[in-house]
Design a protein around this motif. Structure first.
Motif, PDB file in Angstrom:
ATOM      1  N   ARG A 296       0.824  -1.211   0.000  1.00 39.33           N
ATOM      2  CA  ARG A 296       0.000   0.000   0.000  1.00 39.33           C
ATOM      3  C   ARG A 296       0.858   1.260   0.000  1.00 39.33           C
ATOM      4  O   ARG A 296       0.461   2.288  -0.502  1.00 39.33           O
ATOM      5  CB  ARG A 296      -0.955  -0.006   1.187  1.00 39.33           C
ATOM      6  N   LYS A 297       2.073   1.141   0.556  1.00 40.67           N
ATOM      7  CA  LYS A 297       2.930   2.334   0.563  1.00 40.67           C
ATOM      8  C   LYS A 297       3.471   2.627  -0.827  1.00 40.67           C
ATOM      9  O   LYS A 297       3.686   3.785  -1.171  1.00 40.67           O
ATOM     10  CB  LYS A 297       4.061   2.162   1.566  1.00 40.67           C
TER      11      LYS A 297
ATOM     12  N   ARG B  46       0.714   4.433  -2.391  1.00 30.51           N
ATOM     13  CA  ARG B  46       0.686   5.823  -1.922  1.00 30.51           C
ATOM     14  C   ARG B  46       1.761   6.653  -2.628  1.00 30.51           C
ATOM     15  O   ARG B  46       1.489   7.762  -3.110  1.00 30.51           O
ATOM     16  CB  ARG B  46       0.930   5.856  -0.408  1.00 30.51           C
TER      17      ARG B  46
ATOM     18  N   TRP C  26      -6.670   0.420  -1.314  1.00 32.41           N
ATOM     19  CA  TRP C  26      -6.058   1.669  -0.848  1.00 32.41           C
ATOM     20  C   TRP C  26      -6.197   2.759  -1.887  1.00 32.41           C
ATOM     21  O   TRP C  26      -6.369   3.935  -1.552  1.00 32.41           O
ATOM     22  CB  TRP C  26      -4.581   1.431  -0.501  1.00 32.41           C
TER      23      TRP C  26
ATOM     24  N   GLU D  91      -9.786   3.992  -1.903  1.00 34.65           N
ATOM     25  CA  GLU D  91     -10.101   4.850  -0.761  1.00 34.65           C
ATOM     26  C   GLU D  91      -9.353   6.170  -0.798  1.00 34.65           C
ATOM     27  O   GLU D  91      -9.733   7.119  -0.132  1.00 34.65           O
ATOM     28  CB  GLU D  91      -9.696   4.133   0.544  1.00 34.65           C
ATOM     29  N   HIS D  92      -8.255   6.213  -1.541  1.00 29.77           N
ATOM     30  CA  HIS D  92      -7.350   7.364  -1.497  1.00 29.77           C
ATOM     31  C   HIS D  92      -8.072   8.643  -1.922  1.00 29.77           C
ATOM     32  O   HIS D  92      -8.649   8.715  -2.990  1.00 29.77           O
ATOM     33  CB  HIS D  92      -6.156   7.105  -2.417  1.00 29.77           C
TER      34      HIS D  92
ATOM     35  N   GLY E 248      -8.377   6.129   8.321  1.00 27.32           N
ATOM     36  CA  GLY E 248      -7.904   4.887   7.715  1.00 27.32           C
ATOM     37  C   GLY E 248      -7.672   4.981   6.230  1.00 27.32           C
ATOM     38  O   GLY E 248      -7.201   4.038   5.614  1.00 27.32           O
ATOM     39  N   ARG E 249      -8.001   6.105   5.620  1.00 24.25           N
ATOM     40  CA  ARG E 249      -7.756   6.231   4.184  1.00 24.25           C
ATOM     41  C   ARG E 249      -6.751   7.357   3.928  1.00 24.25           C
ATOM     42  O   ARG E 249      -6.696   8.328   4.656  1.00 24.25           O
ATOM     43  CB  ARG E 249      -9.048   6.473   3.406  1.00 24.25           C
ATOM     44  N   TYR E 250      -5.969   7.204   2.879  1.00 30.97           N
ATOM     45  CA  TYR E 250      -4.998   8.244   2.553  1.00 30.97           C
ATOM     46  C   TYR E 250      -5.728   9.517   2.179  1.00 30.97           C
ATOM     47  O   TYR E 250      -6.727   9.495   1.455  1.00 30.97           O
ATOM     48  CB  TYR E 250      -4.105   7.811   1.391  1.00 30.97           C
ATOM     49  N   SER E 251      -5.233  10.632   2.665  1.00 34.70           N
ATOM     50  CA  SER E 251      -5.866  11.907   2.373  1.00 34.70           C
ATOM     51  C   SER E 251      -5.123  12.602   1.242  1.00 34.70           C
ATOM     52  O   SER E 251      -4.084  12.141   0.798  1.00 34.70           O
ATOM     53  CB  SER E 251      -5.859  12.757   3.631  1.00 34.70           C
ATOM     54  N   GLY E 252      -5.676  13.717   0.788  1.00 31.86           N
ATOM     55  CA  GLY E 252      -5.019  14.442  -0.297  1.00 31.86           C
ATOM     56  C   GLY E 252      -4.944  15.916   0.009  1.00 31.86           C
ATOM     57  O   GLY E 252      -5.694  16.420   0.856  1.00 31.86           O
TER      58      GLY E 252
END
Lengths: 294, 310
Positions: free
Chosen positions: A50-51, A54, A224, A227-228, B299-303
């Protein structure tokens, strides 16, 4: 010279990810076994975490400004350049699709031909899509009212599982030709053509970060990406037939209203005429009002 | 020891030299610690509380300073549990605006004074600059040392300047604005010089020592901060007085900020893990801290789209 010449040490390739124009190993340090179509071991591919996803989104976001503000003409040139470089490395791609998809040499030739042609075809669309989907709208007032397409932003793409080269090119090219940047999850079992394609991208004027390629099981990274909050659209083509996984990702994607290109029931026929739907799926419409006569 | 240039020089040059390779290796080693889950959540909140939210541009306007002030008071308007930043750091002419916007929120106003960032002005101009800022209501003054004088070895001049600015920080009611002394470590060339400057500033009465103005590259780095932390540790051991440290410039990610916190904990201990004794001079850092914080809670990546640009 010694009487016995020692055997040459083999130089084996480490298959890595493609993120931000570089080829890093997975942050997790994991890799997984990739077999050919007959089940024989071919290589270990990096297993994206997941990283990595990201980092790839960050790279794609960073590249978006520059890529989307290039002129359409320039993007067309760059895509055409990708086709040229791919053509140049034809034997490598032939081997790659024969190995991963188990095709005979005639079929493999057809697939590589189609992939190169598809790039050229989409390259041609760069400066034409605006005329086709944009419009001058009649309004009840002294204004020019013009609608024009704008790229959606960062698109996360689950690439087709079966067609590892033609399918991949057919989902990546329409997303980037209009100015989007992408994070692509390559076919889980057939990831190697995607990394070879990434090597072509890296050497053909496509700015780093416009296409980022992750290998590994989509189940580890796709949630991920769905959800991002900094991903603007999601292409679920690679989940063809897997309704349950696709539905879960669609639900996650709803949080920030991502555009979702839904998973088809079965993997599409990539040799068919693609039409413009894959481009318009990742376009927004900007409408400008401008006074007449000033 | 501060009676003459010669005695001051004897003392500063008598400080043990910094082992450059060792220092950099130690800083890099401390940077590899893994801080996760609840420890990370704590570290993020602490880092937010330590931020001196900074805007030092020629194009600063009252509107921008007010926006920055409201961000410092409520960094994440969507989450009331998010702590406030430590201070807003502005040019002296913006102090009144910032003070007005911050009211009694507890967020301090820091002003850069003494011909920031170059420090190239006559002493009385620097002092007038400082007094102006204090009168306008600044809680903290960030002064720059005269690097030219320091590098030529005129240590006494630098020392006396800090003492004079310290006096200019005094308010009529007997209290004084906190004085932070900026070295501009990017211009000091060696770690030995950073150590000397640290001692010089602490002996002259600085409440904080700060790495950089943010206008010169390289700005704050981990090894430089390590040298300064060692200096404040040794200074407290010798004199009993505690001095704060503020790395500023170039710290952009939450990951970097956490590395600094680890270093503070390891080098000088818990006492310094407090906004009164350790600060970050930053602007973009805050958004990354908030994004990481949001990632921890949702829990989710933000922007970056979900936080104010500044």
């Amino acid at each position: 010279m010694s009487p016995t010449t020692p055997a040459r040490a083999s130089v084996r390739k480490t298959w890595k990810l493609y993120i931000g124009g570089a080829f890093p190993r997975s942050e997790s340090g994991y890799s997984y076994v990739v077999n050919d179509a007959k089940g024989q071991f071919v290589a270990n591919a990096a297993m994206a975490s997941r990283k990595d996803a990201r980092d790839a989104v960050q790279a794609a976001r960073k590249a978006f400004g520059g890529w989307s503000s290039k002129t359409a003409y320039n993007r067309a040139q760059i895509l055409y350049r990708v086709a040229e470089v791919m053509e140049d490395r034809r034997p490598q791609f032939l081997d790659a699709v024969r190995q991963s998809e188990g095709l005979g040499s005639r079929q493999a030739t057809q697939v590589v031909d189609d992939a190169v042609d598809r790039l050229v075809w989409y390259a041609g669309w760069a400066d034409k899509i605006t005329q086709v989907v944009g419009s001058a709208n009649p309004v009840a007032g002294p204004y020019f009212n013009l609608s024009s397409p704008e790229p959606t932003g960062v698109v996360a793409v689950v690439a087709p599982q079966r067609s590892s080269l033609l399918g991949l090119v057919s989902v990546v090219a329409p997303a980037i030709v209009t100015g989007n940047t992408t994070v692509v999850l390559a076919s889980e079992e057939r990831p190697l053509p995607a990394i070879t394609f990434a090597e072509v991208l890296a050497t053909s004027d496509v700015p780093g970060g416009v296409v980022n390629v992750l290998t590994g099981p989509p189940a580890a990274t796709a949630p991920w990406l769905a959800e991002h909050m900094d991903v603007n659209a999601l292409d679920l083509t690679g989940l063809a037939g897997d309704d349950e996984a696709a539905a879960a990702l669609e639900a996650s994607a709803a949080e920030n209203l991502k555009r979702v290109l839904r998973a088809p029931a079965a993997e599409p026929d990539w040799e068919a005429d693609p039409g413009i739907d894959r481009m318009t799926a990742f376009l927004e419409t900007k409408t400008v009002w401008h006074p007449i006569g000033l | 020891m501060t009676a003459s240039d010669a005695s001051l020089r004897r003392f500063l040059h008598g400080l043990p030299g910094v082992d450059q390779v060792g220092c950099e290796a130690r800083a890099a080693g401390l940077g590899t610690r893994s801080i996760k889950t609840t420890a990370k959540a704590q570290a993020l909140d602490l880092a937010i509380r330590m931020v001196d939210l900074t805007t030092l541009e020629g194009m600063d306007t009252p509107g921008k300073v007010r926006a920055l002030a409201s961000k410092a008071m409520r960094p994440d308007p969507a989450d009331p549990t998010c702590p406030a930043a430590a201070a807003v750091c502005v040019y002296p002419d913006m102090v009144a605006t910032a003070k007005d916007a911050l009211g009694d929120s507890g967020v301090h106003v820091a002003a850069v004074a003494t011909a920031f960032p170059s420090g190239r002005a006559a002493l009385d101009i620097k002092l007038a600059d400082t007094r102006d800022a204090v009168e306008a209501g600044a809680d903290e003054i960030d002064m720059v040392i005269d690097r030219g004088a320091f590098l030529t070895g005129r240590y006494l001049q630098v020392f006396e300047e800090i003492v004079a600015v310290r006096e200019a920080c005094a308010r009529p009611d007997g209290t004084a604005a906190h004085l932070k002394v900026i070295f501009e470590t990017g211009e000091l060339q060696t770690y030995d010089n950073v150590r000397r400057a640290s001692w010089l500033a602490m002996m002259a009465g600085g409440d904080f020592i700060k790495t950089s103005t943010g206008k010169v590259q390289p700005a704050a780095t981990l090894p430089v901060t390590l040298v300064m932390l060692e200096a404040v540790r040794d200074f407290r051991a010798q004199t009993g007085r505690m001095v704060g440290v503020k790395p500023a410039g170039g710290i952009r990610t939450a990951k970097d900020a956490i590395k600094y916190l680890v270093m503070v904990n390891e080098v000088v201990g818990q006492d310094w893990l407090d906004p009164d004794w350790f600060r970050f001079g930053a602007s973009t850092l805050l958004n990354d801290l908030l994004m990481q914080r949001t990632k921890m809670t949702t829990g989710r990546y933000s922007g970056p789209d979900y936080f104010t640009l500044d």
